[in-house]
Motif scaffolding. Structure first.
Motif, mmCIF file in Angstrom:
data_model
loop_
_atom_site.group_PDB
_atom_site.id
_atom_site.type_symbol
_atom_site.label_atom_id
_atom_site.label_comp_id
_atom_site.label_asym_id
_atom_site.label_seq_id
_atom_site.Cartn_x
_atom_site.Cartn_y
_atom_site.Cartn_z
ATOM 1 N N GLU A 15 0.172 35.461 -3.639
ATOM 2 C CA GLU A 15 -0.107 35.723 -5.052
ATOM 3 C C GLU A 15 -0.956 36.974 -5.196
ATOM 4 O OE1 GLU A 15 -1.569 33.212 -9.006
ATOM 5 O OE2 GLU A 15 -1.353 32.245 -7.051
ATOM 6 N N ASN A 17 -2.738 39.675 -8.215
ATOM 7 C CA ASN A 17 -3.117 39.888 -9.618
ATOM 8 C C ASN A 17 -3.331 41.376 -9.874
ATOM 9 O OD1 ASN A 17 -3.254 37.039 -10.171
ATOM 10 N ND2 ASN A 17 -5.197 37.019 -9.054
ATOM 11 N N ARG A 261 4.219 36.836 -15.156
ATOM 12 C CA ARG A 261 4.273 36.848 -13.701
ATOM 13 C C ARG A 261 5.691 37.198 -13.262
ATOM 14 N NH1 ARG A 261 3.829 30.332 -12.318
ATOM 15 N NH2 ARG A 261 5.609 29.691 -13.609
ATOM 16 N N THR A 269 4.203 35.992 -5.739
ATOM 17 C CA THR A 269 4.097 36.017 -7.197
ATOM 18 C C THR A 269 3.099 37.101 -7.594
ATOM 19 O OG1 THR A 269 4.607 33.668 -7.463
ATOM 20 C CG2 THR A 269 3.414 34.732 -9.257
ATOM 21 N N ASN A 271 1.010 38.389 -10.704
ATOM 22 C CA ASN A 271 0.514 38.129 -12.056
ATOM 23 C C ASN A 271 0.072 39.462 -12.668
ATOM 24 O OD1 ASN A 271 0.695 35.207 -11.722
ATOM 25 N ND2 ASN A 271 -1.064 35.425 -10.354
#
Length: 528
Positions: A15, A17, A261, A269, A271
């Motif tokens: 993940e 960001n 996302r 992933t 975001n």
């Protein structure tokens, strides 16, 4: 998003960001990434499913060593910012070759100087008469106040007349766009299609001379090595590696617009807060699984581009000379344009010392020997359009194209072909159909309401700002709008960007030049 540079936040191995995610590493995506890297503030990431950046401005290399761009690309610019970035990426004088455009239209066995409509003097007398009569009628009728032309075909008739329309503009544009001119709107034209000057045309006929030099690409430059794709590889190399994910690690599987996302091919992933997408907008909305937007995008039309490359052994023929690109309106060949790609750089083909087999003679017969022989070599790059309104015999396209080269005297039957190349690009031209603006005026704002800036040749679907410099600046200006609220001039005011006022813009700050342009023309700043 102002303040110090924020770092990409990694919640865990799967993940990430970021403030701004950029999808696609063609000119538009790289323009966005380049601008984000200059701005002190937002964190960002650029992803692309291809290992090598460049998108529709990339370059392929055949096993024999011939280079072919994805279509006929040359570098000319409307923007100083674009020039500066390109010069940073390829800074040495030896990185470039500079050319004067030498371009012709093939018509009835003649090479008519480009633009065709300004060089009626080069036509046979029996064609000069209807072309001149049509131009005279068009000038006389232009004195009558009328509504804007309802389509491209009507624009052609109003500016050039029936004669030029029938012998060149209608058949040629059908070969390019793969749709009839009656199904295209006229607002996209700008500097793309030359309007004739009747007095100059008449003078040139009487004096039996040609006219040239029209358009923004009358002079252009081309990379010495690596084709057009080398420009964008070099631009990408100026970006921090930690902000890029290419290949399988950058392949977009799903865009969750509500959750902000994106799911990548390796399971990561990302975001984001804001998304700059340079994917074709029809594919983007499918990836979003948004039925309303998918249905809306069905109103957009595009053509597929087939790029054909033919590598030839021998000295470049005198009849080819220093020609750059050539136009073919007639039906004796499937291609609408040919580029003498070997003329752009001596490194676009193998060195003369390289030994290659002759694959075939141009007439399709087998060579007398299978022995590898030295060059020299030269090459031709062809473009063929395809759509639901203009099908193509793909299985025989190479054979038909080589025969077309013979028919148009580009090749002789006995010429030795040492390399062939064929690649189809599904989304080749974003067609400015009559329905286009109605779709875009709904689709792009709906996406922007979801914090998605869909930009680029197929991201914003405006061919009139679809050159490399335009595409690059669409990315730059999208970022400036996201971060500073700046007006996206290229997207919303293509006539200003492409017009004479741009001479000022190259010297002044874009916003200042646009303010002056508005004062001169009374244009309100209301982004479309």
């Amino acid at each position: 998003m102002s303040g110090h540079k924020r770092q990409i936040s990694r919640a865990n191995g799967q993940e990430i960001n970021v403030d701004v995610l950029v999808i696609g590493a063609g000119p538009t995506g790289l323009g966005a990434a380049k601008r984000l890297n200059q701005i002190d503030g937002p964190s960002w990431l650029i992803v692309d499913s291809n290992e090598v950046p460049g998108g529709l401005a990339s370059t392929d290399i055949t096993p024999e060593g011939f280079l072919y761009d994805v279509g006929g690309h040359v570098i000319f610019s409307h923007y100083k910012y674009f020039d500066d970035v390109i010069d940073e990426a390829l800074p040495k004088e030896s990185d470039w070759y500079h050319h004067q455009r030498i371009s012709y239209v093939r018509y009835k066995g003649l090479w008519v100087p480009y633009p065709f409509q300004n060089n009626i003097a080069a036509l046979p007398k029996e064609d000069q008469v209807p072309c001149m009569e049509g131009m005279i009628d068009a000038v006389l009728e232009s004195k009558v106040v009328r509504a804007p032309p309802k389509d491209f075909d009507e624009w052609i008739l109003r500016t050039n007349g029936e004669g030029v329309a029938n012998v060149f503009l209608r058949p040629y544009n059908y070969k390019v766009w793969a749709v009839p001119t009656t199904k295209m709107q006229a607002a996209w034209l700008g500097e793309r299609v030359a309007a004739p000057d009747l007095k100059k045309v008449t003078t040139n006929i009487i004096m039996n001379r040609s006219a040239g030099g029209w358009g923004p690409n009358a002079t252009f430059r081309f990379p010495a090595h690596g084709g057009t794709g080398n420009i964008w590889i070099s631009v990408a190399n100026t970006l921090p590696k930690e902000n890029t994910r290419f290949g399988k690690h950058g392949e977009v599987q799903l865009v969750d617009a509500e959750g902000k996302r994106v799911l990548l091919g390796d399971g990561t992933t990302v975001n984001y807060q804001k998304l700059v997408s340079t994917m074709s907008v029809d594919f983007l909305v499918e990836t979003m699984k948004n039925e309303e937007l998918v249905k809306l995008s069905k109103g957009l039309f595009y053509s597929t581009t087939h790029v054909i490359g033919v590598g030839v052994r021998g000295e470049r023929p005198e009849r080819i000379g220093d020609k750059c690109w050539l136009y073919f309106p007639e039906d004796n060949c499937p291609f609408y344009r040919a580029t003498i790609f070997s003329n752009y750089s001596p490194n676009n083909q193998p060195q003369a010392s390289k030994k290659l087999k002759t694959q075939q003679l141009a007439d399709g017969s087998k060579p007398s020997s299978s022995e590898e022989k030295e060059g020299p070599y030269w090459s031709i790059m062809l473009e063929v359009s395809e759509s639901s309104m203009k099908p193509v015999d793909r299985a025989n396209l190479m054979k038909d194209s080589i025969q077309g080269l013979i028919n148009t005297d580009m090749l002789k039957p006995g010429d030795e072909i040492v390399s062939t190349y064929h690649r189809a690009f599904d989304h080749g031209y974003p067609t400015p159909t009559l329905e286009r603006e109605g779709v875009l005026k709904q689709l792009l704002p709906k996406l922007q309401d979801l914090d998605i800036w869909s930009r680029g040749r197929f991201g914003s679907w405006r061919y009139e700002v679809g050159n490399q410099d335009h595409s690059f600046m669409l990315g730059v200006e999208a970022v400036d709008h996201i971060v500073n609220g700046s007006v996206e001039l290229t997207l919303n005011y293509p006539d200003f960007v492409n017009g004479r006022a741009n001479n000022e813009r190259r010297l002044l700050d874009g916003a200042q030049a646009f303010k002056q342009h508005k004062m001169n023309n009374g244009i309100p700043v209301r982004p479309a």
